[in-house]
Design a protein around this motif. Structure first.
Motif, PDB file in Angstrom:
ATOM      1  N   CYS A   1       5.714   8.062   2.425  1.00  0.00           N
ATOM      2  CA  CYS A   1       4.818   7.019   2.474  1.00  0.00           C
ATOM      3  C   CYS A   1       4.859   6.390   3.905  1.00  0.00           C
ATOM      4  CB  CYS A   1       5.036   6.119   1.300  1.00  0.00           C
ATOM      5  SG  CYS A   1       3.868   4.574   1.348  1.00  0.00           S
ATOM      6  N   MET A  46      10.562   5.811  -0.267  1.00  0.00           N
ATOM      7  CA  MET A  46       9.292   6.645  -0.681  1.00  0.00           C
ATOM      8  C   MET A  46       9.341   7.945   0.305  1.00  0.00           C
ATOM      9  SD  MET A  46       6.281   4.034  -1.701  1.00  0.00           S
ATOM     10  CE  MET A  46       5.375   4.979  -2.784  1.00  0.00           C
ATOM     11  N   HIS A  63       8.717   1.720   4.060  1.00  0.00           N
ATOM     12  CA  HIS A  63       8.901   2.483   2.779  1.00  0.00           C
ATOM     13  C   HIS A  63       9.328   3.833   2.666  1.00  0.00           C
ATOM     14  CE1 HIS A  63       5.235   0.316   0.558  1.00  0.00           C
ATOM     15  NE2 HIS A  63       6.135  -0.584   0.982  1.00  0.00           N
ATOM     16  N   PHE A 119       3.757   3.545   5.176  1.00  0.00           N
ATOM     17  CA  PHE A 119       3.637   1.929   4.964  1.00  0.00           C
ATOM     18  C   PHE A 119       4.762   1.440   5.504  1.00  0.00           C
ATOM     19  CE2 PHE A 119       3.366  -2.472   3.410  1.00  0.00           C
ATOM     20  CZ  PHE A 119       2.123  -2.703   3.285  1.00  0.00           C
ATOM     21  N   GLY A 166       0.835  -1.066   0.235  1.00  0.00           N
ATOM     22  CA  GLY A 166       0.011  -0.085  -0.090  1.00  0.00           C
ATOM     23  C   GLY A 166       0.660   1.435   0.017  1.00  0.00           C
ATOM     24  N   HIS A 167       0.069   2.297  -0.520  1.00  0.00           N
ATOM     25  CA  HIS A 167       1.138   3.624  -0.476  1.00  0.00           C
ATOM     26  C   HIS A 167       0.110   4.787  -0.072  1.00  0.00           C
ATOM     27  CE1 HIS A 167       4.418   1.754  -2.546  1.00  0.00           C
ATOM     28  NE2 HIS A 167       3.649   1.246  -3.570  1.00  0.00           N
TER      29      HIS A 167
HETATM   30 CU   LIG Z   1       4.533   2.938   0.006  1.00  0.00          CU
END
Ligand SMILES: [Cu+2]
Length: 166
Positions: free
Chosen positions: A150, A159, A155, A152, A84-85
């Motif tokens: 992000c 990210m 991440h 998650f 998921g992001h």
């Molecule tokens: Cu992500």
């Protein structure tokens, strides 16, 4: 500036993406997010996230005081539970490592948004699964650099990026 060609695709987000855990301030935030598709804006920024744990942009610049429409698309194929992001823009001076660490504990039920750290958030999209997208509208704050990431688990090291406000 007309960007109405993008509006329709936003409606395609599955109902599942709108489930949030019950908490006092959620309904208000949710209502604001729902409105984003119709809200006026001065500039649109489109960000994507993929299965390689990458945003397509590590930086973007907006002007202070302008209404920014941020459209985020998860262009990956892996399931939300595995990849998921989201995009969480932090207020100036908030340590992104601290925030990301708290986010892990928040867990999937909270979409990895730590309740105790919500005051650190300038703007945030929902956590998206493959093929989903979500738009939010916010007013660009005072000039400076603002981290986005992000949340998650695992991440944020890959990210993350910087929103520069001029
Ligand atoms: Cu992500």
């Amino acid at each position: 500036m007309k960007r109405s060609h993008r509006i329709l695709t936003i409606l395609a987000i599955p109902a599942m993406a709108f489930t949030f855990p019950a908490s006092a301030d959620e309904p208000k935030k949710e209502a604001a997010a729902e409105k984003a598709a119709d809200e006026a804006f001065d500039v649109e920024v489109v960000l994507t996230g993929n299965d390689q744990i990458q945003y397509d942009k590590k930086a973007f610049t907006v002007e202070s005081g302008k209404k920014v429409k941020l459209t985020f698309k998860n262009i990956g194929k892996l399931p939300k539970a595995a990849m998921g992001h989201n995009v969480v823009i932090l207020k100036k001076g908030v340590n992104k490592t601290t925030f990301a660490t708290a986010a892990i504990t928040a867990g999937p039920a909270a979409d990895y948004i730590p309740a105790a750290n919500k005051g650190d958030i300038l703007a945030a999209t929902k956590l998206l699964g493959p093929g989903e997208e979500h738009s939010i509208v916010f007013t660009a704050p005072a000039a400076g650099n603002y981290d986005y990431l992000c949340t998650f688990p695992g991440h944020f090291a890959l990210m993350s990026g910087v929103m520069t406000v001029k």
